[in-house]
Design an enzyme around this catalytic site. Sequence first.
Site, PDB file in Angstrom:
ATOM      1  N   CYS A  12     -57.485 -56.533 -37.790  1.00  0.00           N
ATOM      2  CA  CYS A  12     -56.613 -57.503 -38.464  1.00  0.00           C
ATOM      3  C   CYS A  12     -55.275 -57.578 -37.721  1.00  0.00           C
ATOM      4  O   CYS A  12     -54.957 -56.696 -36.914  1.00  0.00           O
ATOM      5  CB  CYS A  12     -56.386 -57.061 -39.905  1.00  0.00           C
ATOM      6  N   HIS A  39     -57.572 -45.758 -38.629  1.00  0.00           N
ATOM      7  CA  HIS A  39     -58.652 -44.796 -38.780  1.00  0.00           C
ATOM      8  C   HIS A  39     -59.764 -45.151 -37.812  1.00  0.00           C
ATOM      9  O   HIS A  39     -60.868 -45.525 -38.208  1.00  0.00           O
ATOM     10  CB  HIS A  39     -59.130 -44.781 -40.238  1.00  0.00           C
ATOM     11  N   CYS A  93     -47.391 -53.204 -42.175  1.00  0.00           N
ATOM     12  CA  CYS A  93     -47.933 -54.569 -42.229  1.00  0.00           C
ATOM     13  C   CYS A  93     -47.186 -55.367 -43.299  1.00  0.00           C
ATOM     14  O   CYS A  93     -46.922 -54.850 -44.387  1.00  0.00           O
ATOM     15  CB  CYS A  93     -49.418 -54.494 -42.564  1.00  0.00           C
ATOM     16  N   HIS A 121     -55.150 -41.707 -49.888  1.00  0.00           N
ATOM     17  CA  HIS A 121     -54.986 -42.609 -48.745  1.00  0.00           C
ATOM     18  C   HIS A 121     -53.494 -42.797 -48.453  1.00  0.00           C
ATOM     19  O   HIS A 121     -52.684 -42.906 -49.372  1.00  0.00           O
ATOM     20  CB  HIS A 121     -55.642 -43.958 -49.039  1.00  0.00           C
ATOM     21  N   GLU A 123     -51.767 -45.262 -47.460  1.00  0.00           N
ATOM     22  CA  GLU A 123     -51.132 -46.458 -48.045  1.00  0.00           C
ATOM     23  C   GLU A 123     -50.791 -46.234 -49.522  1.00  0.00           C
ATOM     24  O   GLU A 123     -49.708 -46.605 -49.992  1.00  0.00           O
ATOM     25  CB  GLU A 123     -52.065 -47.667 -47.904  1.00  0.00           C
ATOM     26  N   THR A 158     -54.460 -52.441 -50.430  1.00  0.00           N
ATOM     27  CA  THR A 158     -54.782 -53.740 -49.826  1.00  0.00           C
ATOM     28  C   THR A 158     -56.232 -53.898 -49.366  1.00  0.00           C
ATOM     29  O   THR A 158     -56.695 -55.007 -49.175  1.00  0.00           O
ATOM     30  CB  THR A 158     -53.878 -53.972 -48.591  1.00  0.00           C
ATOM     31  N   CYS A 188     -55.396 -57.659 -49.424  1.00  0.00           N
ATOM     32  CA  CYS A 188     -54.900 -58.577 -48.388  1.00  0.00           C
ATOM     33  C   CYS A 188     -55.961 -59.605 -47.981  1.00  0.00           C
ATOM     34  O   CYS A 188     -57.162 -59.378 -48.151  1.00  0.00           O
ATOM     35  CB  CYS A 188     -54.406 -57.796 -47.167  1.00  0.00           C
ATOM     36  N   ASN A 218     -61.831 -49.340 -45.319  1.00  0.00           N
ATOM     37  CA  ASN A 218     -62.385 -50.694 -45.418  1.00  0.00           C
ATOM     38  C   ASN A 218     -63.755 -50.793 -44.751  1.00  0.00           C
ATOM     39  O   ASN A 218     -64.581 -51.599 -45.152  1.00  0.00           O
ATOM     40  CB  ASN A 218     -61.377 -51.733 -44.912  1.00  0.00           C
ATOM     41  N   SER A 260     -59.850 -51.901 -38.330  1.00  0.00           N
ATOM     42  CA  SER A 260     -59.220 -51.163 -37.230  1.00  0.00           C
ATOM     43  C   SER A 260     -60.152 -51.052 -36.014  1.00  0.00           C
ATOM     44  O   SER A 260     -59.896 -50.274 -35.103  1.00  0.00           O
ATOM     45  CB  SER A 260     -58.772 -49.779 -37.708  1.00  0.00           C
TER      46      SER A 260
HETATM   47  S1  SF4 Z   1     -52.780 -54.914 -45.255  1.00  0.00           S
HETATM   48 FE1  SF4 Z   1     -54.590 -55.957 -44.541  1.00  0.00          FE
HETATM   49  S2  SF4 Z   1     -53.844 -57.117 -42.754  1.00  0.00           S
HETATM   50 FE2  SF4 Z   1     -52.344 -55.533 -43.180  1.00  0.00          FE
HETATM   51  S3  SF4 Z   1     -52.930 -53.769 -41.915  1.00  0.00           S
HETATM   52 FE3  SF4 Z   1     -53.852 -53.471 -43.922  1.00  0.00          FE
HETATM   53  S4  SF4 Z   1     -55.910 -54.346 -43.695  1.00  0.00           S
HETATM   54 FE4  SF4 Z   1     -54.676 -55.153 -42.026  1.00  0.00          FE
END
Ligand code: SF4
Length: 289
Positions: A12, A39, A93, A121, A123, A158, A188, A218, A260
């Site tokens: 992405c 990852h 991001c 995770h 994030e 996301t 996202c 993902n 990724s």
């Molecule tokens: S939020 Fe979505 S677009 Fe942004 S880095 Fe993560 S997976 Fe990629």
Amino acid sequence: MKILRAEHLGMCFGVRDAIALALDTAKREPLTILGDLVHNETVLTELRARGISFQNEAQAVATPTVMITAHGASEKRQQSARERGLRVLEATCPLVHVAHRAVTKLVADGFHPVIIGQKNHVEVRGLTEDLAEFDVVLSAEEVRQLRERPRFGVATQTTQPVERVRELVQLLRNTFPRSEVRFIDTVCRPTKQRQSAALELAQRCDVVIVIGGAHSNNTHELVKTCGRFCSRVHHVQTAADLRTDWFFTDDTVGITAGTSTPDEVIQQVEERLNEFQTRLTEKLKLIPA
Ligand code: SF4
């Protein structure tokens, strides 16, 4: 054998931009990245080869500059790096920033924050570390075990599948009918596109190859999504993981990849599948009619 690519697959823009910033910075000065940038082992090996270091905690950083990954980081974590005198480069991001703003708004409006995502995770840690109180849920059981609150404010990691998110939000509403539930969808767009393209692909294929890192959330979600419509789904990290005995001559083989996964790795997998296809056709020619 027919080979099809998903309409949307692979790296992405968020990950691409973060890698570009890391490589560009590393040309000028030594750089440490806080946590895994992506990852994906292929990408990480390439970055290490350019002299970039990785550390999980700011305390262990030995370079003057540290980079926050595309997954983002809490203000607390960034502050601790600045207090050590480090220059902090931001590669978060923009769509992770959207999730951070959503959580901040929910809290400011008086909602108890609930994040749908994986507890450990990076994030999700970034989304929650600055909060005084929060819950992270990923299963129906975890939703049912929540303590009742007058107002729940839900946002998501996301990369969560949209369908799971919708089910859990509905379950939250059903479990706590007296509570007000506000939901902000922070999955996202690239994740949504890859998920729906994978679903569409799996319905047309006999076999699906999902390319991505062993620890990529993902990518695992893509494997599960494809598995709903195709019984022969294989997760590979590189072309070297492909096995000839997974395929038959008249198979339609689909390819998809996590956010990724670099383009070269997807290309190498496709080339390898083309080689298998040639070999299977040659074998067929040797069988007497
Ligand atoms: S939020 Fe979505 S677009 Fe942004 S880095 Fe993560 S997976 Fe990629």
